[in-house]
Write an enzyme that holds these catalytic residues in place. Structure first.
Site, PDB file in Angstrom:
ATOM      1  N   SER A  99     -11.028   0.144   2.491  1.00 43.20           N
ATOM      2  CA  SER A  99     -10.456  -0.163   3.805  1.00 43.20           C
ATOM      3  C   SER A  99      -9.900   0.900   4.613  1.00 43.20           C
ATOM      4  CB  SER A  99      -9.252  -1.305   3.698  1.00 43.20           C
ATOM      5  OG  SER A  99      -9.840  -2.665   3.108  1.00 43.20           O
ATOM      6  N   ARG A 117       0.826  -1.184   0.072  1.00 47.23           N
ATOM      7  CA  ARG A 117       0.088  -0.001   0.158  1.00 47.23           C
ATOM      8  C   ARG A 117       0.822   1.467  -0.014  1.00 47.23           C
ATOM      9  NH1 ARG A 117      -2.158  -3.647  -1.169  1.00 47.23           N
ATOM     10  NH2 ARG A 117      -4.165  -4.541  -0.185  1.00 47.23           N
ATOM     11  N   GLU A 134      -5.238   3.850   5.849  1.00 43.30           N
ATOM     12  CA  GLU A 134      -5.002   3.493   4.426  1.00 43.30           C
ATOM     13  C   GLU A 134      -6.080   4.774   3.669  1.00 43.30           C
ATOM     14  OE1 GLU A 134      -6.109  -0.092   1.463  1.00 43.30           O
ATOM     15  OE2 GLU A 134      -5.359  -0.487   3.413  1.00 43.30           O
TER      16      GLU A 134
END
Length: 301
Positions: free
Chosen positions: A217, A168, A287
């Protein structure tokens, strides 16, 4: 600021509400919203506007726009910058192309390797910047190269290694804007590819809140852990803060139940982080990207 804006071939609008453009359906306005005609239009704009604050935005599936809105120019991608095409075993997509659309084009062409993208509700620009992934795949797994404009409008072509892509994350400079990316695939059976994509869609439908105002998320998975499990164990399933709520279906999703503010969503996220830290000794990392100014009421508090 109007005097500082260079001429463009694309559309430029002032004081545009961003809430309808985000998955959370909340957030303040953009001072200016710019949809470039193509990559060359965007490059010329960047070269002629070195002092302006510029923020690229896709479909805002993983973005929380704060209630005070965004100063400067928000760039949205459409037209040629959302085009998807194939070249042999390669799929080439503009930054504004939906990840799910890229998966579908690959499937239609009998190209395998991008099935996981059917489970990512964002655009290619964001996928490259954050190395988006889902259902066992990540952007870096298939990325051949990405093209990005620097703040002076110069075009750079970068490999995954040059982008420094990890979980990520990428090392793409914060003020560079992705405009196009290419993905290396391999020939596959169209029916088998379609079946895999359908299985991913069904798994996503069963496990994630899809028909509510939410983002992707909320927190990254800590090494060796699942964020949703840590949140659940901390007693946060269904937790509310104002009109913001932790999803009961998947604890790593925050929901706008109807009239939540961005401050309530962000505040709920911080409550969750505190509870997980207290119960598990782990500090969850956001995130979801949070951008913009606080609203007047929050700033005055």
């Amino acid at each position: 600021m109007t005097a500082l804006l260079p001429q463009t071939r694309g559309a430029m609008r002032q004081r545009v509400s961003l809430a309808p453009l985000t998955w959370f359906r909340i957030g303040g306005p953009a001072e200016w919203l710019f949809q470039p005609a193509d990559a060359q239009d965007l490059a010329a704009f960047l070269a002629a506007a070195p002092g302006l604050r510029i923020m690229p935005m896709g479909v805002a599936s993983n973005l929380l726009v704060r209630d005070g809105g965004i100063d400067g120019v928000v760039v949205r991608f459409g037209g040629p910058l959302a085009k998807v095409e194939t070249d042999g075993r390669t799929v080439i997509a503009g930054a504004g192309a939906l990840d799910q659309r890229v998966a579908q084009v690959a499937q239609t062409a009998g190209l395998s390797g991008l099935e996981f993208m059917i489970g990512i509700p964002g655009t290619i620009g964001g996928a490259v910047r954050m190395n988006a992934g889902a259902f066992g795949g990540e952007t870096r797994d298939r990325l051949a190269w990405a093209e990005a404009l620097d703040r002076q409008g110069n075009l750079h072509r970068l490999t995954p290694a040059e982008l420094g892509m990890t979980y990520r994350h990428s090392d793409l400079p914060a003020d560079w804007i992705v405009v196009r990316a290419a993905f290396a695939c391999e020939p596959g059976d169209i029916a088998a590819i379609a079946a895999r994509m359908q299985a991913i869609k069904e798994e996503r439908e069963a496990s994630q809140p899809l028909r509510v105002a939410t983002g992707g998320s909320t927190f990254k998975n800590p090494p060796g852990q699942r964020a949703w499990q840590l949140i659940d164990r901390a007693g946060c399933r269904g937790l509310r803060h104002g009109a913001a709520m932790v999803s009961e279906k998947h604890c790593n999703f925050l929901i706008n139940t109807g009239n939540a503010t961005a401050a309530e969503v962000e505040g709920l996220g911080e409550i969750v982080r505190r509870r997980v830290r207290e119960s598990a000794g782990i500090t969850l990392e956001w995130e979801i990207v949070r951008i913009g100014r606080q609203g007047a009421a929050e700033a005055a508090a």
